[in-house]
Scaffold this motif. Structure first.
Motif, PDB file in Angstrom:
ATOM      1  N   ARG A 186       0.851  -1.191   0.000  1.00  0.00           N
ATOM      2  CA  ARG A 186       0.000   0.000   0.000  1.00  0.00           C
ATOM      3  C   ARG A 186       0.884   1.238   0.000  1.00  0.00           C
ATOM      4  NH1 ARG A 186      -4.740  -1.034   4.332  1.00  0.00           N
ATOM      5  NH2 ARG A 186      -5.964  -2.364   2.987  1.00  0.00           N
ATOM      6  N   PHE A 187       0.584   2.149  -0.901  1.00  0.00           N
ATOM      7  CA  PHE A 187       1.333   3.392  -0.997  1.00  0.00           C
ATOM      8  C   PHE A 187       0.578   4.506  -0.304  1.00  0.00           C
ATOM      9  CE2 PHE A 187       2.684   0.730  -4.440  1.00  0.00           C
ATOM     10  CZ  PHE A 187       4.062   0.872  -4.438  1.00  0.00           C
ATOM     11  N   ASP A 188       1.304   5.367   0.420  1.00  0.00           N
ATOM     12  CA  ASP A 188       0.654   6.496   1.078  1.00  0.00           C
ATOM     13  C   ASP A 188       0.951   7.783   0.314  1.00  0.00           C
ATOM     14  OD1 ASP A 188       3.199   7.417   1.860  1.00  0.00           O
ATOM     15  OD2 ASP A 188       3.061   6.469   3.818  1.00  0.00           O
ATOM     16  N   GLU A 189       0.356   8.868   0.758  1.00  0.00           N
ATOM     17  CA  GLU A 189       0.480  10.153   0.069  1.00  0.00           C
ATOM     18  C   GLU A 189       1.909  10.689   0.071  1.00  0.00           C
ATOM     19  OE1 GLU A 189      -1.815   9.840   2.720  1.00  0.00           O
ATOM     20  OE2 GLU A 189      -3.396   9.215   1.348  1.00  0.00           O
ATOM     21  N   GLU A 190       2.706  10.291   1.055  1.00  0.00           N
ATOM     22  CA  GLU A 190       4.075  10.782   1.169  1.00  0.00           C
ATOM     23  C   GLU A 190       5.069   9.959   0.356  1.00  0.00           C
ATOM     24  OE1 GLU A 190       2.334  10.105   4.297  1.00  0.00           O
ATOM     25  OE2 GLU A 190       1.500  12.110   4.058  1.00  0.00           O
ATOM     26  N   GLY A 191       4.602   8.964  -0.371  1.00  0.00           N
ATOM     27  CA  GLY A 191       5.501   8.135  -1.169  1.00  0.00           C
ATOM     28  C   GLY A 191       6.021   6.915  -0.444  1.00  0.00           C
ATOM     29  N   GLY A 192       5.565   6.695   0.786  1.00  0.00           N
ATOM     30  CA  GLY A 192       5.958   5.506   1.535  1.00  0.00           C
ATOM     31  C   GLY A 192       5.133   4.303   1.110  1.00  0.00           C
ATOM     32  N   VAL A 193       5.580   3.141   1.508  1.00  0.00           N
ATOM     33  CA  VAL A 193       4.854   1.917   1.183  1.00  0.00           C
ATOM     34  C   VAL A 193       4.675   1.105   2.453  1.00  0.00           C
ATOM     35  CG1 VAL A 193       6.909   0.572   0.576  1.00  0.00           C
ATOM     36  CG2 VAL A 193       4.715  -0.042  -0.406  1.00  0.00           C
ATOM     37  N   ARG A 194       3.550   0.438   2.548  1.00  0.00           N
ATOM     38  CA  ARG A 194       3.227  -0.393   3.710  1.00  0.00           C
ATOM     39  C   ARG A 194       2.956  -1.803   3.218  1.00  0.00           C
ATOM     40  NH1 ARG A 194      -2.147   0.761   7.043  1.00  0.00           N
ATOM     41  NH2 ARG A 194      -2.230  -1.231   8.086  1.00  0.00           N
ATOM     42  N   LEU A 195       3.552  -2.779   3.852  1.00  0.00           N
ATOM     43  CA  LEU A 195       3.355  -4.183   3.500  1.00  0.00           C
ATOM     44  C   LEU A 195       2.298  -4.766   4.429  1.00  0.00           C
ATOM     45  CD1 LEU A 195       4.374  -6.703   1.902  1.00  0.00           C
ATOM     46  CD2 LEU A 195       5.930  -7.085   3.812  1.00  0.00           C
ATOM     47  N   VAL A 196       1.280  -5.381   3.829  1.00  0.00           N
ATOM     48  CA  VAL A 196       0.167  -5.917   4.603  1.00  0.00           C
ATOM     49  C   VAL A 196      -0.065  -7.364   4.187  1.00  0.00           C
ATOM     50  CG1 VAL A 196      -2.288  -5.630   5.154  1.00  0.00           C
ATOM     51  CG2 VAL A 196      -0.899  -3.627   4.618  1.00  0.00           C
ATOM     52  N   GLY A 197      -0.205  -8.255   5.159  1.00  0.00           N
ATOM     53  CA  GLY A 197      -0.567  -9.636   4.854  1.00  0.00           C
ATOM     54  C   GLY A 197      -2.028  -9.697   4.424  1.00  0.00           C
ATOM     55  N   VAL A 198      -2.336 -10.530   3.434  1.00  0.00           N
ATOM     56  CA  VAL A 198      -3.703 -10.671   2.936  1.00  0.00           C
ATOM     57  C   VAL A 198      -4.197 -12.067   3.288  1.00  0.00           C
ATOM     58  CG1 VAL A 198      -5.176 -10.614   0.891  1.00  0.00           C
ATOM     59  CG2 VAL A 198      -3.202  -9.095   1.037  1.00  0.00           C
ATOM     60  N   PRO A 199      -5.095 -12.184   4.272  1.00  0.00           N
ATOM     61  CA  PRO A 199      -5.634 -13.501   4.603  1.00  0.00           C
ATOM     62  C   PRO A 199      -6.363 -14.115   3.411  1.00  0.00           C
ATOM     63  CG  PRO A 199      -6.179 -11.919   6.314  1.00  0.00           C
ATOM     64  CD  PRO A 199      -5.615 -11.152   5.157  1.00  0.00           C
ATOM     65  N   ALA A 200      -6.249 -15.414   3.234  1.00  0.00           N
ATOM     66  CA  ALA A 200      -6.853 -16.098   2.091  1.00  0.00           C
ATOM     67  C   ALA A 200      -8.374 -16.195   2.206  1.00  0.00           C
ATOM     68  CB  ALA A 200      -6.253 -17.492   1.953  1.00  0.00           C
ATOM     69  N   GLU A 201      -8.879 -16.333   3.396  1.00  0.00           N
ATOM     70  CA  GLU A 201     -10.312 -16.534   3.598  1.00  0.00           C
ATOM     71  C   GLU A 201     -11.006 -15.215   3.917  1.00  0.00           C
ATOM     72  OE1 GLU A 201     -12.007 -19.398   3.187  1.00  0.00           O
ATOM     73  OE2 GLU A 201     -10.108 -20.269   2.528  1.00  0.00           O
ATOM     74  N   PRO A 202     -12.143 -14.934   3.283  1.00  0.00           N
ATOM     75  CA  PRO A 202     -12.871 -13.689   3.565  1.00  0.00           C
ATOM     76  C   PRO A 202     -13.208 -13.499   5.041  1.00  0.00           C
ATOM     77  CG  PRO A 202     -13.783 -14.775   1.632  1.00  0.00           C
ATOM     78  CD  PRO A 202     -12.778 -15.713   2.237  1.00  0.00           C
ATOM     79  N   MET A 203     -13.573 -14.555   5.736  1.00  0.00           N
ATOM     80  CA  MET A 203     -13.921 -14.422   7.147  1.00  0.00           C
ATOM     81  C   MET A 203     -12.685 -14.075   7.980  1.00  0.00           C
ATOM     82  SD  MET A 203     -17.081 -14.474   7.196  1.00  0.00           S
ATOM     83  CE  MET A 203     -17.329 -14.361   8.943  1.00  0.00           C
ATOM     84  N   ASP A 204     -11.522 -14.576   7.564  1.00  0.00           N
ATOM     85  CA  ASP A 204     -10.284 -14.202   8.244  1.00  0.00           C
ATOM     86  C   ASP A 204     -10.021 -12.718   8.054  1.00  0.00           C
ATOM     87  OD1 ASP A 204      -9.909 -16.812   9.046  1.00  0.00           O
ATOM     88  OD2 ASP A 204      -8.448 -17.268   7.463  1.00  0.00           O
ATOM     89  N   ARG A 205     -10.310 -12.217   6.847  1.00  0.00           N
ATOM     90  CA  ARG A 205     -10.133 -10.792   6.579  1.00  0.00           C
ATOM     91  C   ARG A 205     -11.066  -9.970   7.450  1.00  0.00           C
ATOM     92  NH1 ARG A 205      -9.188  -9.465   0.367  1.00  0.00           N
ATOM     93  NH2 ARG A 205      -8.416  -7.608   1.364  1.00  0.00           N
ATOM     94  N   LEU A 206     -12.300 -10.436   7.610  1.00  0.00           N
ATOM     95  CA  LEU A 206     -13.252  -9.719   8.454  1.00  0.00           C
ATOM     96  C   LEU A 206     -12.778  -9.722   9.905  1.00  0.00           C
ATOM     97  CD1 LEU A 206     -15.911  -8.253   8.874  1.00  0.00           C
ATOM     98  CD2 LEU A 206     -17.030 -10.473   9.066  1.00  0.00           C
ATOM     99  N   ASP A 207     -12.312 -10.870  10.386  1.00  0.00           N
ATOM    100  CA  ASP A 207     -11.799 -10.945  11.757  1.00  0.00           C
ATOM    101  C   ASP A 207     -10.628  -9.989  11.954  1.00  0.00           C
ATOM    102  OD1 ASP A 207     -13.674 -12.876  12.404  1.00  0.00           O
ATOM    103  OD2 ASP A 207     -12.281 -14.553  12.168  1.00  0.00           O
ATOM    104  N   ALA A 208      -9.718  -9.951  10.973  1.00  0.00           N
ATOM    105  CA  ALA A 208      -8.563  -9.058  11.065  1.00  0.00           C
ATOM    106  C   ALA A 208      -9.021  -7.603  11.071  1.00  0.00           C
ATOM    107  CB  ALA A 208      -7.605  -9.311   9.903  1.00  0.00           C
TER     108      ALA A 208
END
Length: 83
Positions: free
Chosen positions: A34-56
């Motif tokens: 993910r890129f922010d307005e200042e040009g930085g980048v953020r690394l985020v884990g993406v859970p495979a299951e939609p319900m895991d994403r909701l829990d996160a």
């Protein structure tokens, strides 16, 4: 805290062990840059299951003192900013 990694000639990158452990990233899982307005980048884990994403998302909302709807709106805004 920060960690350094080197990009290979094929554009590949090894995520340092400490980062993988912190984000709970397992082999074969996807990550999001993910890129922010200042040009930085953020690394985020993406859970495979939609319900895991909701829990996160709910866990993040609790830590930010937001309700789930507010967090959903924030996530939508972040996705709109991706190139």
């Amino acid at each position: 805290m920060s960690y350094e990694a080197t990009v290979t000639s094929k554009g590949q990158l090894t995520i340092p062990k400490e980062v993988r452990e912190q984000l709970d990233i397992e082999p074969g899982e996807k990550v999001l840059f993910r890129f922010d307005e200042e040009g930085g980048v953020r690394l985020v884990g993406v859970p495979a299951e939609p319900m895991d994403r909701l829990d996160a998302a709910q866990q993040r909302a609790a830590s930010l003192e937001l309700n789930a709807q507010e967090l959903i709106e924030r996530e939508r805004e972040q996705w709109k900013r991706l190139p």
